[in-house]
Design an enzyme around this catalytic site. Structure first.
Site, short mmCIF file in Angstrom:
data_model
loop_
_atom_site.label_atom_id
_atom_site.label_comp_id
_atom_site.label_asym_id
_atom_site.label_seq_id
_atom_site.Cartn_x
_atom_site.Cartn_y
_atom_site.Cartn_z
N HIS A 23 47.45 36.21 51.16
CA HIS A 23 46.32 36.78 50.43
C HIS A 23 45.15 35.83 50.63
O HIS A 23 45.33 34.61 50.71
CB HIS A 23 46.64 36.95 48.94
CG HIS A 23 45.52 37.55 48.16
ND1 HIS A 23 45.02 38.80 48.45
CD2 HIS A 23 44.78 37.08 47.12
CE1 HIS A 23 44.02 39.07 47.61
NE2 HIS A 23 43.86 38.04 46.80
N HIS A 35 37.89 37.43 45.24
CA HIS A 35 38.85 38.06 46.15
C HIS A 35 38.88 39.56 45.92
O HIS A 35 38.39 40.07 44.91
CB HIS A 35 40.24 37.44 45.99
CG HIS A 35 40.88 37.70 44.65
ND1 HIS A 35 42.00 38.47 44.51
CD2 HIS A 35 40.55 37.28 43.40
CE1 HIS A 35 42.35 38.51 43.23
NE2 HIS A 35 41.48 37.79 42.54
N CYS A 113 41.88 42.14 52.14
CA CYS A 113 41.30 40.91 51.59
C CYS A 113 40.86 39.93 52.67
O CYS A 113 39.88 39.20 52.50
CB CYS A 113 42.27 40.24 50.62
SG CYS A 113 43.86 39.79 51.37
#
EC number: 2.3.1.-
Length: 162
Positions: A23, A35, A113
């Protein structure tokens, strides 16, 4: 003795190791990151969890890095600095902060992301995880096709000998 956590600087890309994927977030100061979190995220499941494949929307969030990372390892990874010139850190942070709270399109393959943070830092939307996955699928398909061809040729050769 625990390993020291890296000290990120403004605009740094933060790679958070999850089970089977990474991530990504952008460091904006005072321990916070911005994010892209899929709307389907379940509290405690981790951003960009497996459930993210089921959604086409995501929310831009500003949260403490320690909260986003949880118990997972993370590192500063400005991996494209040698290929692209990073935007000035104040501009990266400003752009990131302006997006907080917005709902954006989300796709594992084109708007995830990693695309998000690379666009903020470099002005280029890209995801090496997606590129790597596509390459892996392509290689696997090629190997499967080659194995099938070899099988057909061997079967034909065996029939001709009989």
């Amino acid at each position: 003795m625990a390993l020291a956590r890296p000290r990120p600087r403004l605009g740094d890309l933060i790679e958070i190791s999850r089970f089977g994927y990474a991530h990504w977030a952008i460091y904006v100061g005072d321990g916070y990151v911005v994010h892209l979190a899929p709307a389907s995220e379940i509290a405690g499941a981790g951003a960009a969890s497996v459930l993210s494949a089921l959604t086409n929307k995501a929310i831009v969030k500003k949260e403490l890095l320690s909260v986003v990372a949880g118990g997972d390892n993370y590192r500063v990874n400005n991996k494209h600095d040698d290929r692209y010139t990073p935007l000035p850190s104040n501009k990266i942070v400003k752009r990131a902060e302006e997006l907080v709270g917005q709902e954006l399109p989300y796709s594992l393959t084109s708007d995830n992301c990693e695309h998000f943070v690379n666009h903020l830092r470099y002005g280029v939307s890209r995801s090496d995880q997606v590129t790597g996955a596509v390459t892996t699928v392509g290689v696997a398909a090629g190997l499967l096709a080659a194995a099938s061809l070899v099988g057909i040729l061997l079967a034909r050769s065996k029939r001709e000998r009989q």
